[in-house]
Design an enzyme around this catalytic site. Structure first.
Site, PDB file in Angstrom:
ATOM      1  N   HIS A  20       0.831  -1.208   0.000  1.00 27.90           N
ATOM      2  CA  HIS A  20       0.000   0.000   0.000  1.00 27.90           C
ATOM      3  C   HIS A  20       0.865   1.258   0.000  1.00 27.90           C
ATOM      4  O   HIS A  20       2.051   1.224   0.365  1.00 27.90           O
ATOM      5  CB  HIS A  20      -0.925   0.005   1.220  1.00 27.90           C
ATOM      6  CG  HIS A  20      -0.177   0.029   2.527  1.00 27.90           C
ATOM      7  ND1 HIS A  20       0.357   1.172   3.080  1.00 27.90           N
ATOM      8  CD2 HIS A  20       0.149  -0.978   3.389  1.00 27.90           C
ATOM      9  CE1 HIS A  20       0.964   0.891   4.201  1.00 27.90           C
ATOM     10  NE2 HIS A  20       0.857  -0.410   4.424  1.00 27.90           N
ATOM     11  N   GLU A 100      -2.010  -7.118   7.491  1.00 29.74           N
ATOM     12  CA  GLU A 100      -0.655  -6.965   8.019  1.00 29.74           C
ATOM     13  C   GLU A 100      -0.486  -7.694   9.349  1.00 29.74           C
ATOM     14  O   GLU A 100      -1.470  -7.925  10.078  1.00 29.74           O
ATOM     15  CB  GLU A 100      -0.334  -5.473   8.198  1.00 29.74           C
ATOM     16  CG  GLU A 100       1.072  -5.158   8.702  1.00 29.74           C
ATOM     17  CD  GLU A 100       2.194  -5.657   7.783  1.00 29.74           C
ATOM     18  OE1 GLU A 100       2.310  -6.882   7.592  1.00 29.74           O
ATOM     19  OE2 GLU A 100       2.966  -4.805   7.297  1.00 29.74           O
TER      20      GLU A 100
END
Length: 244
Positions: A20, A100
């Site tokens: 990202h 994550e």
């Protein structure tokens, strides 16, 4: 499909693995923002746009797009698809198992352990019992990420896939590919915000080719920094903690 027009049948499928774009993990007062909620900042949006334009320039098309579901991956994917000219034909799929690695409470980490807690996953071959910020372990991360990659490989409805994920998750996928489908974790695999990795995968479990790692369209040679994301975050957090 996305195979080369010269191939009668592509021998391998392709995964474009992105991290990202940049986010701001501390607010204006220095207080940490919940990782589950943090959005892209202005720099992160520009990075995602640059990646989308790179894909458009190279004529890349995707059959599927997968995100972790956290806002920073959803927003990055949306900007990439928009600027690659693919937003009208693709809807990102949310795979929560690719979120994550999860940290613990920063306030619970003793001051003498702060540096190791932030930077302990950034170097060398990692042990599976190592934890991220006193939270999730490498073993727990691999237990959810590797089956997801196996699931994707087992699905036959794609030739080219875009995965927009996270730094440590990407390192797990890259380590898996570099070891020929093994279970290992290399902490030194730096992932710049909105970077692009290019992986080819065949039918055999060990058939992985790693073609590109950590390509940043805005900074191809990474001349702008020699720090990791966690090193920068540690400096911000220590300043916040010293002011309390």
């Amino acid at each position: 499909m996305s195979s080369s027009p010269t191939d009668s049948k592509a021998p391998r499928r392709r995964i474009y693995l992105m991290r990202h774009g940049a986010v701001t993990y501390f607010d204006a007062t220095g207080r940490p923002v919940l990782p589950e909620e943090v959005p892209l900042n202005e720099e992160g949006r520009a990075q995602a746009i640059a990646a989308g334009l790179q894909f458009k320039q190279d004529g890349v098309r995707f059959d599927r797009v997968i995100v972790s579901g956290l806002p920073r991956t959803v927003q990055t994917a949306a900007l990439v698809l928009e600027h690659a000219g693919l937003a009208e034909t693709l809807t990102p799929e949310i795979w929560p198992e690719l979120q994550e690695i999860r940290g613990g409470r920063l306030a619970d980490i003793p001051r003498e352990q702060i540096q190791q807690a932030f930077n302990g996953l950034s170097h060398g071959l990692l042990r599976e019992d190592q934890r991220f910020l006193n939270g999730e372990s490498i073993a727990e991360l691999l237990d959810r990420v590797l089956p997801a990659i196996s699931k994707l490989r087992a699905q036959t409805d794609w030739d080219s896939a875009l995965l927009v994920l996270h730094g440590v998750v990407n390192a797990a996928v890259l380590s898996h590919a570099m070891s020929g489908g093994g279970r290992m974790m290399l902490g030194s695999l730096v992932q710049a915000p909105a970077c692009i990795n290019v992986l080819d995968v065949g039918e055999a479990p060990a058939d992985w080719l790693v073609r590109v790692v950590n390509f940043s369209p805005q900074h191809p040679l990474h001349t702008h920094t020699r720090h990791t994301t966690m090193e920068a975050l540690l400096a911000q957090y220590l300043q916040y903690r010293s002011e309390r």
